[in-house]
Write an enzyme that holds these catalytic residues in place. Structure first.
Site, PDB file in Angstrom:
ATOM      1  CG  ASP A 102      -2.127   0.825   0.966  1.00 44.03           C
ATOM      2  OD1 ASP A 102      -3.289   0.291   1.133  1.00 44.03           O
ATOM      3  OD2 ASP A 102      -2.025   2.187   0.733  1.00 44.03           O
ATOM      4  NE  ARG A 144     -10.178   6.909   1.613  1.00 39.80           N
ATOM      5  CZ  ARG A 144     -10.285   8.031   2.390  1.00 39.80           C
ATOM      6  NH1 ARG A 144      -9.306   8.816   2.208  1.00 39.80           N
ATOM      7  NH2 ARG A 144     -11.628   8.262   2.673  1.00 39.80           N
ATOM      8  CB  THR A 198     -17.738  -0.672  -8.585  1.00 38.14           C
ATOM      9  OG1 THR A 198     -19.212  -0.224  -8.502  1.00 38.14           O
ATOM     10  CG2 THR A 198     -17.134  -0.172  -9.916  1.00 38.14           C
ATOM     11  CB  SER A 245     -18.206   8.885 -11.588  1.00 33.44           C
ATOM     12  OG  SER A 245     -17.606   7.541 -11.046  1.00 33.44           O
ATOM     13  CE1 TYR A 276     -13.908   3.120  -8.181  1.00 30.09           C
ATOM     14  CE2 TYR A 276     -16.141   3.540  -8.156  1.00 30.09           C
ATOM     15  CZ  TYR A 276     -15.149   2.726  -7.898  1.00 30.09           C
ATOM     16  OH  TYR A 276     -15.188   1.297  -7.235  1.00 30.09           O
ATOM     17  CG  HIS A 277     -18.701   4.248 -11.312  1.00 28.55           C
ATOM     18  ND1 HIS A 277     -19.212   5.089 -10.620  1.00 28.55           N
ATOM     19  CD2 HIS A 277     -19.131   3.055 -10.549  1.00 28.55           C
ATOM     20  CE1 HIS A 277     -19.915   4.953  -9.494  1.00 28.55           C
ATOM     21  NE2 HIS A 277     -19.740   3.806  -9.299  1.00 28.55           N
ATOM     22  CE  LYS A 289     -12.497   0.020  -9.160  1.00 30.38           C
ATOM     23  NZ  LYS A 289     -11.469  -0.820  -8.390  1.00 30.38           N
ATOM     24  CG  LEU A 316     -25.798   2.631   5.569  1.00 28.58           C
ATOM     25  CD1 LEU A 316     -27.211   2.667   5.732  1.00 28.58           C
ATOM     26  CD2 LEU A 316     -25.414   1.164   5.614  1.00 28.58           C
ATOM     27  NE  ARG A 340     -22.359  10.734   1.806  1.00 27.16           N
ATOM     28  CZ  ARG A 340     -23.487  10.905   0.856  1.00 27.16           C
ATOM     29  NH1 ARG A 340     -24.595  11.765   1.179  1.00 27.16           N
ATOM     30  NH2 ARG A 340     -23.441  10.088   0.063  1.00 27.16           N
ATOM     31  CB  THR A 368     -28.837  15.487   3.577  1.00 30.03           C
ATOM     32  OG1 THR A 368     -27.523  14.712   3.941  1.00 30.03           O
ATOM     33  CG2 THR A 368     -28.915  16.869   4.493  1.00 30.03           C
ATOM     34  NE  ARG A 381     -23.246  10.216  -6.227  1.00 27.81           N
ATOM     35  CZ  ARG A 381     -22.459   9.063  -6.111  1.00 27.81           C
ATOM     36  NH1 ARG A 381     -22.641   7.976  -6.918  1.00 27.81           N
ATOM     37  NH2 ARG A 381     -21.850   8.805  -5.176  1.00 27.81           N
TER      38      ARG A 381
HETATM   39  N1  NAD Z   1     -15.844   0.594  -0.245  1.00 31.48           N
HETATM   40  C1  NAD Z   1     -16.888   0.249  -1.038  1.00 31.48           C
HETATM   41  O1  NAD Z   1     -17.965   0.570  -0.724  1.00 31.48           O
HETATM   42  C2  NAD Z   1     -16.477  -0.573  -2.222  1.00 31.48           C
HETATM   43  C3  NAD Z   1     -17.737  -0.676  -3.319  1.00 31.48           C
HETATM   44  C4  NAD Z   1     -17.285  -1.255  -4.400  1.00 31.48           C
HETATM   45  C5  NAD Z   1     -16.067  -1.490  -4.899  1.00 31.48           C
HETATM   46  N2  NAD Z   1     -14.804  -1.423  -4.092  1.00 31.48           N
HETATM   47  C6  NAD Z   1     -13.710  -1.598  -4.455  1.00 31.48           C
HETATM   48  O2  NAD Z   1     -12.830  -2.038  -3.616  1.00 31.48           O
HETATM   49  C7  NAD Z   1     -11.601  -1.729  -3.699  1.00 31.48           C
HETATM   50  C8  NAD Z   1     -10.858  -1.258  -2.290  1.00 31.48           C
HETATM   51  O3  NAD Z   1     -11.977  -0.073  -1.828  1.00 31.48           O
HETATM   52  P1  NAD Z   1     -11.832   0.379  -0.412  1.00 31.48           P
HETATM   53  O4  NAD Z   1     -13.059   0.895   0.058  1.00 31.48           O
HETATM   54  O5  NAD Z   1     -10.856  -0.452   0.608  1.00 31.48           O
HETATM   55  O6  NAD Z   1     -11.010   1.763  -0.580  1.00 31.48           O
HETATM   56  P2  NAD Z   1      -9.859   2.401   0.241  1.00 31.48           P
HETATM   57  O7  NAD Z   1      -9.515   3.671  -0.494  1.00 31.48           O
HETATM   58  O8  NAD Z   1     -10.183   2.495   1.648  1.00 31.48           O
HETATM   59  O9  NAD Z   1      -8.611   1.362   0.020  1.00 31.48           O
HETATM   60  C9  NAD Z   1      -7.622   1.407  -1.035  1.00 31.48           C
HETATM   61  C10 NAD Z   1      -6.340   1.242  -0.783  1.00 31.48           C
HETATM   62  O10 NAD Z   1      -5.411   1.303  -1.742  1.00 31.48           O
HETATM   63  C11 NAD Z   1      -4.345   2.316  -1.549  1.00 31.48           C
HETATM   64  N3  NAD Z   1      -3.787   2.600  -3.112  1.00 31.48           N
HETATM   65  C12 NAD Z   1      -4.352   3.280  -3.797  1.00 31.48           C
HETATM   66  N4  NAD Z   1      -3.737   3.582  -5.128  1.00 31.48           N
HETATM   67  C13 NAD Z   1      -2.536   2.871  -4.725  1.00 31.48           C
HETATM   68  C14 NAD Z   1      -1.412   2.663  -5.338  1.00 31.48           C
HETATM   69  N5  NAD Z   1      -1.311   3.240  -6.585  1.00 31.48           N
HETATM   70  N6  NAD Z   1      -0.417   1.843  -5.085  1.00 31.48           N
HETATM   71  C15 NAD Z   1      -0.407   1.258  -3.606  1.00 31.48           C
HETATM   72  N7  NAD Z   1      -1.557   1.622  -3.100  1.00 31.48           N
HETATM   73  C16 NAD Z   1      -2.880   2.141  -3.537  1.00 31.48           C
HETATM   74  C17 NAD Z   1      -4.861   3.147  -0.738  1.00 31.48           C
HETATM   75  O11 NAD Z   1      -3.995   3.841  -0.032  1.00 31.48           O
HETATM   76  C18 NAD Z   1      -6.043   2.341   0.275  1.00 31.48           C
HETATM   77  O12 NAD Z   1      -5.342   2.010   1.256  1.00 31.48           O
HETATM   78  C19 NAD Z   1     -11.482  -0.420  -4.634  1.00 31.48           C
HETATM   79  O13 NAD Z   1     -10.740  -0.681  -5.631  1.00 31.48           O
HETATM   80  C20 NAD Z   1     -12.756  -0.109  -4.954  1.00 31.48           C
HETATM   81  O14 NAD Z   1     -13.108   0.339  -6.085  1.00 31.48           O
HETATM   82  C21 NAD Z   1     -15.108  -0.739  -2.760  1.00 31.48           C
END
Ligand code: NAD
Length: 397
Positions: A33, A37, A147, A189, A191-192, A195, A249, A251, A263, A332
């Site tokens: 990591d 984040r 996602t 978005s 982000y999406h 993916k 949820l 929030r 909200t 959005r």
């Molecule tokens: N949280 C949700 O509700 C949710 C829903 C659907 C999909 N996801 C997917 O699950 C995955 C994890 O989500 P999350 O909620 O744990 O997110 P998060 O941001 O809490 O965790 C992602 C981690 O990856 C690390 N990271 C990001 N870019 C990096 C890089 N270039 N090199 C090394 N580390 C890096 C960040 O520091 C962070 O610790 C994501 O890909 C997200 O798209 C999450």
């Protein structure tokens, strides 16, 4: 048997409890990591509602309670390809789990700088991982967290299948043939969009190099703690509630804890898919155990357990906590109302027994949001990232 697993993004909300769960199951876990984040929290001047500890404290706590060691490497996988390759070659993991992406849709829409960062970070991370797996020459199973948002938030009156759609094509000769394609993408978005592009990279590296991939199309993850993170206060998982990273949820739950109206964006008629964090870690274990065989196409599972309209969620929380509900303009660009029917037979077929919002939300209210409400900053809850100029001007009316 090879029980080595590299978890990319293992300091994050999903990656941390997954790392602990796999370590508890006897896997040798190596976390990678770049702590981006945590840097983003500094940029947005916000913080996890729960008091998460620095990585070295987390790892020491896990060793204290479990006797098991997890290794940690601080590598930016979108930039430091050589370091990533070297690590993969020296560890020779059976599986690499890829969580390491910028995961907030609102953050990805904040400005051109944030759009470019999200595209560079997410696409290069995925491509670097796949290139490194090929270059290593090792037969590694890649499990990626995607996602539900790749499908868009509507359906053509049918259940969204798990990744692939059967279509009938008419050849020039008039003969009708059946064909399977990736379900048409419809990102809402930047982000999406990253993916949806990840999906193409998986399909390509799978076809060209035979890389074995499981892509998990996950719903919104709710809940904070898992069996392992509950074992010691220093292991607590993060809880995001700010306008960019806090899910709808979370929030609502923080607003309820401090007696602020919930909200709801627009009419609240948007339907979203959900899954509890404990079920997320169980699903990832199932994905590891049911890895595709050599030569098999990319496996796609829909990783969600229930769907709800946003206004129904608000009503559910209001019923538990007595909070008022307030409708506000939606930042959005999306339809006010949508239906979402999703097939999730793969995980249910492998024995997943879902934790439901209806039966388990109270624990989240008591154990997390009420307990840590003094750490909250209400000014951070409104979402100030607008999808375009039109949405921004509507909000200011
Ligand atoms: N949280 C949700 O509700 C949710 C829903 C659907 C999909 N996801 C997917 O699950 C995955 C994890 O989500 P999350 O909620 O744990 O997110 P998060 O941001 O809490 O965790 C992602 C981690 O990856 C690390 N990271 C990001 N870019 C990096 C890089 N270039 N090199 C090394 N580390 C890096 C960040 O520091 C962070 O610790 C994501 O890909 C997200 O798209 C999450």
């Amino acid at each position: 048997m090879n029980k080595k697993i590299i978890v990319l993004g293992g300091d994050g909300f999903c990656g941390w409890p997954t790392s602990l769960h796999l370590s508890a199951q006897g896997y040798e876990v190596i976390i990678v990591d770049n702590l981006s984040r945590r840097d983003i929290d500094n940029e947005l001047e916000t913080n996890s509602l729960t008091p998460i500890k620095p990585m070295n404290v987390r790892l020491k706590a896990w060793q204290d309670v479990s006797g098991r060691k997890i290794d940690f490497h601080n590598i930016d996988i979108s930039k430091n390809y050589d370091e990533l390759l070297k690590l993969i070659e020296s560890v020779e993991p059976k599986t690499v789990i890829h969580f390491a992406e910028q995961r907030s849709a609102p953050y990805s829409m904040k400005s051109s700088k944030h759009k470019r960062y999200t595209v560079n970070n997410n696409l290069n991370s995925t491509n670097n991982l796949l290139s490194a797996v090929v270059e290593s020459g090792l037969d590694i199973h890649v499990v990626h967290l995607g996602t539900m948002g790749v499908y868009g938030y509507g359906t053509a009156g049918m259940k969204i299948p798990e990744g692939y759609l059967t279509v009938m094509l008419e050849k020039d000769s008039g003969e009708v043939v059946e064909h399977e394609i990736l379900y048409p993408v419809n990102p809402g978005s930047i982000y999406h969009m990253t993916k949806t592009q990840d999906q193409l990279m998986f399909a390509y590296y799978n076809k060209n190099d035979g890389v074995r991939v499981t892509d998990l199309h996950q719903g919104i993850v709710w809940g904070t703690q898992t069996e392992e993170t509950k074992k010691d206060g220093r292991l607590i998982n993060r809880f995001d509630y700010d306008g960019d990273y806090g899910t709808v949820l979370n929030r609502f739950l923080v607003q309820a804890a401090v007696n602020y109206p919930l909200t709801v964006h627009g009419t609240g008629g948007q339907t979203r898919a959900f899954i509890h964090i404990q079920d997320t870690v169980r699903c990832i274990k199932i994905a590891i155990d049911t890895a595709p065989k050599k030569g098999e196409r990319v496996k796609i599972y829909n990783q969600m357990t229930e769907t709800h309209k946003v206004r129904d969620l608000a009503r559910l929380i209001s019923k538990i906590t007595g909070s008022a509900i307030e409708l506000i303009s939606n930042p959005r660009k999306e339809d006010d109302e949508n239906e979402l029917h999703v097939s999730n037979e793969s995980f249910l077929g492998h024995g997943l027994e879902p934790i439901t919002l209806k039966d388990n939300l109270m624990e989240e209210v008591v154990e997390i949001t009420k307990k840590y409400s003094e750490r909250s900053d209400l000014s951070k809850i409104p979402c100030n990232s607008y999808w375009n100029k039109e949405q921004k001007s509507k909000a200011s009316i």
